[in-house]
Scaffold this motif. Structure first.
Motif, mmCIF file in Angstrom:
data_model
loop_
_atom_site.group_PDB
_atom_site.id
_atom_site.type_symbol
_atom_site.label_atom_id
_atom_site.label_comp_id
_atom_site.label_asym_id
_atom_site.label_seq_id
_atom_site.Cartn_x
_atom_site.Cartn_y
_atom_site.Cartn_z
ATOM 1 N N ALA A 72 -7.381 11.941 -4.950
ATOM 2 C CA ALA A 72 -8.471 11.291 -4.205
ATOM 3 C C ALA A 72 -8.083 9.856 -3.865
ATOM 4 O O ALA A 72 -8.332 9.380 -2.757
ATOM 5 C CB ALA A 72 -9.767 11.313 -5.025
ATOM 6 N N LEU A 73 -7.441 9.176 -4.831
ATOM 7 C CA LEU A 73 -6.966 7.811 -4.571
ATOM 8 C C LEU A 73 -6.007 7.802 -3.383
ATOM 9 O O LEU A 73 -6.121 6.975 -2.477
ATOM 10 C CB LEU A 73 -6.258 7.269 -5.822
ATOM 11 C CG LEU A 73 -5.470 5.970 -5.654
ATOM 12 C CD1 LEU A 73 -6.390 4.820 -5.288
ATOM 13 C CD2 LEU A 73 -4.712 5.626 -6.931
ATOM 14 N N LEU A 74 -5.069 8.771 -3.398
ATOM 15 C CA LEU A 74 -4.112 8.874 -2.294
ATOM 16 C C LEU A 74 -4.846 9.057 -0.962
ATOM 17 O O LEU A 74 -4.551 8.384 0.029
ATOM 18 C CB LEU A 74 -3.168 10.052 -2.565
ATOM 19 C CG LEU A 74 -2.143 10.361 -1.488
ATOM 20 C CD1 LEU A 74 -1.171 9.222 -1.342
ATOM 21 C CD2 LEU A 74 -1.392 11.641 -1.817
ATOM 22 N N LEU B 297 -14.600 19.701 -14.842
ATOM 23 C CA LEU B 297 -13.250 20.127 -14.421
ATOM 24 C C LEU B 297 -12.205 19.381 -15.248
ATOM 25 O O LEU B 297 -11.274 18.800 -14.705
ATOM 26 C CB LEU B 297 -13.036 19.780 -12.951
ATOM 27 C CG LEU B 297 -13.334 20.826 -11.891
ATOM 28 C CD1 LEU B 297 -13.210 20.203 -10.519
ATOM 29 C CD2 LEU B 297 -12.402 22.025 -12.004
ATOM 30 N N SER B 298 -12.371 19.381 -16.564
ATOM 31 C CA SER B 298 -11.570 18.455 -17.373
ATOM 32 C C SER B 298 -10.064 18.630 -17.178
ATOM 33 O O SER B 298 -9.324 17.662 -17.150
ATOM 34 C CB SER B 298 -11.946 18.603 -18.841
ATOM 35 O OG SER B 298 -11.633 19.898 -19.272
ATOM 36 N N GLY B 299 -9.601 19.882 -17.007
ATOM 37 C CA GLY B 299 -8.155 20.121 -16.897
ATOM 38 C C GLY B 299 -7.545 19.451 -15.680
ATOM 39 O O GLY B 299 -6.370 19.125 -15.664
ATOM 40 N N LEU B 300 -8.359 19.292 -14.628
ATOM 41 C CA LEU B 300 -7.798 18.757 -13.385
ATOM 42 C C LEU B 300 -8.316 17.350 -13.089
ATOM 43 O O LEU B 300 -8.080 16.812 -12.007
ATOM 44 C CB LEU B 300 -8.149 19.684 -12.216
ATOM 45 C CG LEU B 300 -7.427 21.035 -12.218
ATOM 46 C CD1 LEU B 300 -8.039 21.958 -11.176
ATOM 47 C CD2 LEU B 300 -5.945 20.862 -11.931
ATOM 48 N N SER B 301 -9.027 16.731 -14.055
ATOM 49 C CA SER B 301 -9.705 15.475 -13.730
ATOM 50 C C SER B 301 -8.732 14.391 -13.259
ATOM 51 O O SER B 301 -9.001 13.693 -12.288
ATOM 52 C CB SER B 301 -10.536 14.991 -14.916
ATOM 53 O OG SER B 301 -9.702 14.786 -16.033
ATOM 54 N N LEU B 302 -7.573 14.276 -13.934
ATOM 55 C CA LEU B 302 -6.633 13.216 -13.536
ATOM 56 C C LEU B 302 -5.968 13.541 -12.213
ATOM 57 O O LEU B 302 -5.816 12.674 -11.346
ATOM 58 C CB LEU B 302 -5.588 13.014 -14.629
ATOM 59 C CG LEU B 302 -6.141 12.326 -15.871
ATOM 60 C CD1 LEU B 302 -5.133 12.368 -16.992
ATOM 61 C CD2 LEU B 302 -6.514 10.900 -15.543
ATOM 62 N N TYR C 74 0.832 -1.191 0.000
ATOM 63 C CA TYR C 74 0.000 0.000 0.000
ATOM 64 C C TYR C 74 0.869 1.244 0.000
ATOM 65 O O TYR C 74 0.569 2.234 -0.642
ATOM 66 C CB TYR C 74 -0.905 0.048 1.229
ATOM 67 C CG TYR C 74 -2.007 -0.950 1.220
ATOM 68 C CD1 TYR C 74 -3.102 -0.770 0.399
ATOM 69 C CD2 TYR C 74 -1.960 -2.083 2.022
ATOM 70 C CE1 TYR C 74 -4.132 -1.681 0.384
ATOM 71 C CE2 TYR C 74 -2.976 -3.000 2.017
ATOM 72 C CZ TYR C 74 -4.065 -2.799 1.196
ATOM 73 O OH TYR C 74 -5.071 -3.712 1.185
ATOM 74 N N PHE C 75 1.959 1.171 0.756
ATOM 75 C CA PHE C 75 2.888 2.307 0.800
ATOM 76 C C PHE C 75 3.411 2.601 -0.593
ATOM 77 O O PHE C 75 3.406 3.744 -1.054
ATOM 78 C CB PHE C 75 4.047 1.980 1.752
ATOM 79 C CG PHE C 75 5.094 3.054 1.800
ATOM 80 C CD1 PHE C 75 4.906 4.188 2.578
ATOM 81 C CD2 PHE C 75 6.258 2.940 1.064
ATOM 82 C CE1 PHE C 75 5.862 5.186 2.611
ATOM 83 C CE2 PHE C 75 7.218 3.931 1.097
ATOM 84 C CZ PHE C 75 7.016 5.055 1.868
ATOM 85 N N ALA C 76 3.835 1.524 -1.289
ATOM 86 C CA ALA C 76 4.395 1.703 -2.629
ATOM 87 C C ALA C 76 3.369 2.343 -3.553
ATOM 88 O O ALA C 76 3.669 3.309 -4.259
ATOM 89 C CB ALA C 76 4.851 0.349 -3.179
ATOM 90 N N ILE C 77 2.136 1.835 -3.531
ATOM 91 C CA ILE C 77 1.146 2.342 -4.482
ATOM 92 C C ILE C 77 0.647 3.723 -4.073
ATOM 93 O O ILE C 77 0.315 4.542 -4.925
ATOM 94 C CB ILE C 77 -0.011 1.348 -4.687
ATOM 95 C CG1 ILE C 77 -0.713 1.622 -6.028
ATOM 96 C CG2 ILE C 77 -1.010 1.393 -3.583
ATOM 97 C CD1 ILE C 77 -0.793 0.468 -6.939
ATOM 98 N N ALA C 78 0.638 4.010 -2.764
ATOM 99 C CA ALA C 78 0.204 5.338 -2.326
ATOM 100 C C ALA C 78 1.193 6.403 -2.794
ATOM 101 O O ALA C 78 0.786 7.483 -3.239
ATOM 102 C CB ALA C 78 0.073 5.379 -0.807
ATOM 103 N N THR C 79 2.492 6.094 -2.725
ATOM 104 C CA THR C 79 3.462 7.076 -3.225
ATOM 105 C C THR C 79 3.323 7.224 -4.738
ATOM 106 O O THR C 79 3.528 8.305 -5.278
ATOM 107 C CB THR C 79 4.906 6.684 -2.870
ATOM 108 O OG1 THR C 79 5.177 5.385 -3.401
ATOM 109 C CG2 THR C 79 5.140 6.682 -1.384
ATOM 110 N N LEU C 80 2.941 6.132 -5.401
ATOM 111 C CA LEU C 80 2.713 6.198 -6.846
ATOM 112 C C LEU C 80 1.516 7.114 -7.138
ATOM 113 O O LEU C 80 1.561 7.934 -8.068
ATOM 114 C CB LEU C 80 2.457 4.793 -7.386
ATOM 115 C CG LEU C 80 2.370 4.627 -8.890
ATOM 116 C CD1 LEU C 80 3.639 5.108 -9.546
ATOM 117 C CD2 LEU C 80 2.130 3.168 -9.249
ATOM 118 N N ALA C 81 0.457 6.991 -6.324
ATOM 119 C CA ALA C 81 -0.713 7.857 -6.500
ATOM 120 C C ALA C 81 -0.327 9.313 -6.283
ATOM 121 O O ALA C 81 -0.748 10.201 -7.028
ATOM 122 C CB ALA C 81 -1.826 7.449 -5.536
ATOM 123 N N ALA C 82 0.512 9.566 -5.260
ATOM 124 C CA ALA C 82 0.965 10.929 -4.994
ATOM 125 C C ALA C 82 1.744 11.452 -6.192
ATOM 126 O O ALA C 82 1.563 12.591 -6.637
ATOM 127 C CB ALA C 82 1.838 10.968 -3.741
#
Lengths: 308, 299
Positions: free
Chosen positions: B279-281, B268-273, A110-118
């Motif tokens: 959000a995932l983070l 918000l297309s410019g910032l969608s990714l 999770y740490f690895a993928i979280a830094t990837l998300a960041a």
């Protein structure tokens, strides 16, 4: 001060790297190649502190590199003096590293993928047309106004020596011992009285700041870069391969790994890009599956000595 | 964008998001199945999807085999590939010092290698599959002309999701898989042979990923050898919106993501990714097991 073989090795390596940095370009007149070696060795050593010595793999480590470069650019664009802009970039990265500290509560993948998300989040933020007022978006950042390759080259070399000495100090200090305890087992480290959050947090910040300074120097030296040049995910993965190849947690390992593998990369990448990518892909798989200790492991096996 | 258009777009964006969301769930399903049984994040997932797209493209161009048939052919092809990858990687990784972290690097290496080989074999070009290969025509949705192919993709995705649901809940092998995902040690003590169950589910995950690739180009855009990286992280986002290790929660993850992402692209297309990944983070930090999952933290 205790004088063990770590310090001796570090001093000898530093001298060799200084010689390479200043005599190398006279033999093979491609200064940018040597500059890249210096910068990437620095990044590899920075990664080594958190990955090799502490046991956490930040897959999106290059986010600090990219932010370091873009921090300077944004600072200059906001009208700061060059020195102030460097401090500004440094502070941006420091804040990012602190914000990401809670990630250490996660399990390793999770740490690895979280830094990837960041990494991806910040990359798309920098590249976004909506923020081009600050970052110039995907069109790239220009630092021509403060371009000074000779000075950058010298500073980068000095910084590399500093990182080598810092690594050797960490390895032989009590702090390094605590990191090793965390790497082997977080729970036993707690039981042995190591303050785990503070210790690994410090390692993380040191690691991030090394990438930040390297990124800022890289941006300064190349004077023009696109978001994907400094937020280079694939290069970041190759750096993981450099560190693994040489030997995780050693001082010489990441340096040897970078010098050998980056030379291969540089020599073949233009005409055989996909073969280089295939080579690194297979190399990563083979290292992880069959030789997780890299060259250092071979040396240990055949010479019965551990590499500094 | 004027306010009027912005408002009339809202129901359209939601319905399209819902339709595409079912596909997203199907696309991410393989990643979650693989994670569920081996506790490894398959970073080459997106590259398998990419290979599925190329399979469909070449079957169509050289053998005039329609998308619908390629969709079925893809399953055994990628199932076999899954078996091979399992045998090459998993036993060795399981016995390494830190399987989770090491698998991450090893599968990224695999991803790099697949991508490089794809560049050599398929070339550095963009390829596209004509919509008519699956289902031509268009229908009217809230006044917007919408290609029929969206409906076909949603239907095919839903069929596979339903089959997977029955497989996991009604068959012995599926029940054994679920038991193994929930509590490995207990499952083994009840006499489940973890090796076979793991191998079959792992390969099944690859099979459905390849199938998702066949119908993917209509949703994911043109076919390109390096499209996999982005698909992997997209799939991971979808999986974590549901729950890691629980394949059926991926359906909810896919639909939530589909609608969320469609709205972002409209407003918000410019910032969608950037927003998606940040959000995932945030989700990983707050609930690492996914929004619907349990908490998985270390000290």
């Amino acid at each position: 001060m205790k004088f063990d073989k770590n310090y001796l090795a570090a001093i000898i390596i530093s001298i060799i790297m200084i010689l390479v940095a200043f005599i190398g370009p006279k033999i093979y007149s491609n200064e940018a190649f040597f500059f890249n070696i210096i910068i990437l060795t620095t990044v590899a050593l920075g990664l080594n502190i958190i990955y090799g010595l502490t046991g956490y793999l930040p897959f999106g480590y290059m986010v600090f590199f990219g932010m370091g470069a873009y921090g300077v650019y944004i600072g200059i664009r906001l009208g700061l003096m060059p020195i102030e802009a460097f401090v500004f970039g440094f502070i941006l990265d420091l804040v990012l590293a602190l914000v990401l500290l809670p990630l250490f509560r996660l399990k390793s993948h999770y740490f690895a993928i979280a830094t990837l998300a960041a990494f991806e989040g910040i990359y798309y933020l920098v590249q976004s047309p909506d923020l081009s007022k600050f970052t110039n978006g995907a069109l790239g950042a220009s630092l021509v106004t403060i371009y000074n390759p000779n000075l950058t080259y010298i500073i980068a070399t000095v910084f590399l020596v500093f990182v080598i000495l810092l690594t050797s100090w960490i390895k032989s200090s009590r702090f390094g011992l605590s990191l090793r305890a965390i790497r082997d087992s977080v729970i036993s480290a707690y039981l042995d009285g190591v303050n785990v959050p503070i210790t690994r947090g410090t390692a993380w910040i040191i690691s991030a700041m090394i990438a930040s300074v390297a990124g800022a120097l890289y941006g300064w030296y190349s004077s023009f870069f696109y978001p994907e040049t400094v937020f280079a995910l694939t290069l970041g993965v190759y750096i993981i391969a450099f560190v693994l190849f040489g030997g995780l947690g050693t001082i010489i390992g990441p340096i040897i790994g970078t010098v050998i593998l980056y030379s291969i990369y540089q020599y073949f990448n233009i005409s055989y890009t996909y073969y280089v990518q295939l080579f690194f892909g297979i190399l990563l798989i083979l290292l992880i599956l069959f030789l997780p200790g890299g060259i250092a492991q071979i040396i240990k096996k055949f010479f019965k000595r551990s590499m500094p | 964008m004027s306010n009027l258009i912005a408002i009339t777009l809202l129901p359209y964006a939601i319905v399209i998001g819902l339709l595409v969301g079912v596909y997203y769930a199907f696309m991410a399903l393989g990643l979650n199945l693989v994670f569920g049984v081996v506790r490894m994040i398959n970073l080459s997932h997106g590259d398998i999807v990419m290979l599925g797209s190329y399979l469909a493209y070449y079957l169509l161009i050289y053998y005039s085999i329609k998308e619908g048939i390629s969709f079925i052919i893809a399953f055994p092809v990628f199932f076999l590939l899954g078996v091979l990858i399992y045998l090459a990687f998993v036993p060795k990784l399981k016995s390494s010092s830190d399987p989770e972290m090491n698998s991450f690097t090893a599968f990224f290496g695999l991803s790099l290698a697949i991508e490089a080989i794809s560049f050599m074999v398929f070339g550095n070009y963009y390829h596209a599959i004509p919509t008519s290969a699956l289902l031509g025509g268009a229908f009217n949705l809230f006044g917007f002309k919408t290609p029929n192919v969206y409906l076909a993709i949603t239907l095919l995705s839903a069929i596979i999701l339903i089959i997977t649901y029955f497989y996991l809940n009604k068959t012995m092998l599926g029940k054994a898989t679920k038991a193994l995902m929930q509590n490995q040690e207990q499952a083994i003590s009840f006499g489940i042979n973890p090796k076979w169950v793991t191998l079959i589910t792992f390969a099944y995950g690859f099979g459905v990923a390849g199938m998702a690739g066949v119908i993917g180009p209509y949703i994911l855009g043109t076919i390109y050898p390096s499209m996999g990286d982005f698909i992997t992280i997209l799939a991971f986002t979808i999986v974590i919106i549901g729950a890691l290790g629980n394949p059926l929660s991926t359906i909810i993850g896919g639909i939530v993501f589909g609608i969320f992402y469609q709205l972002l692209q409209v407003y918000l297309s410019g910032l969608s990714l950037a927003i998606t990944f940040l959000a995932l983070l945030a989700i990983i930090v707050i609930k690492p097991g996914g929004i619907l999952g349990g908490v998985q933290r270390e000290v």
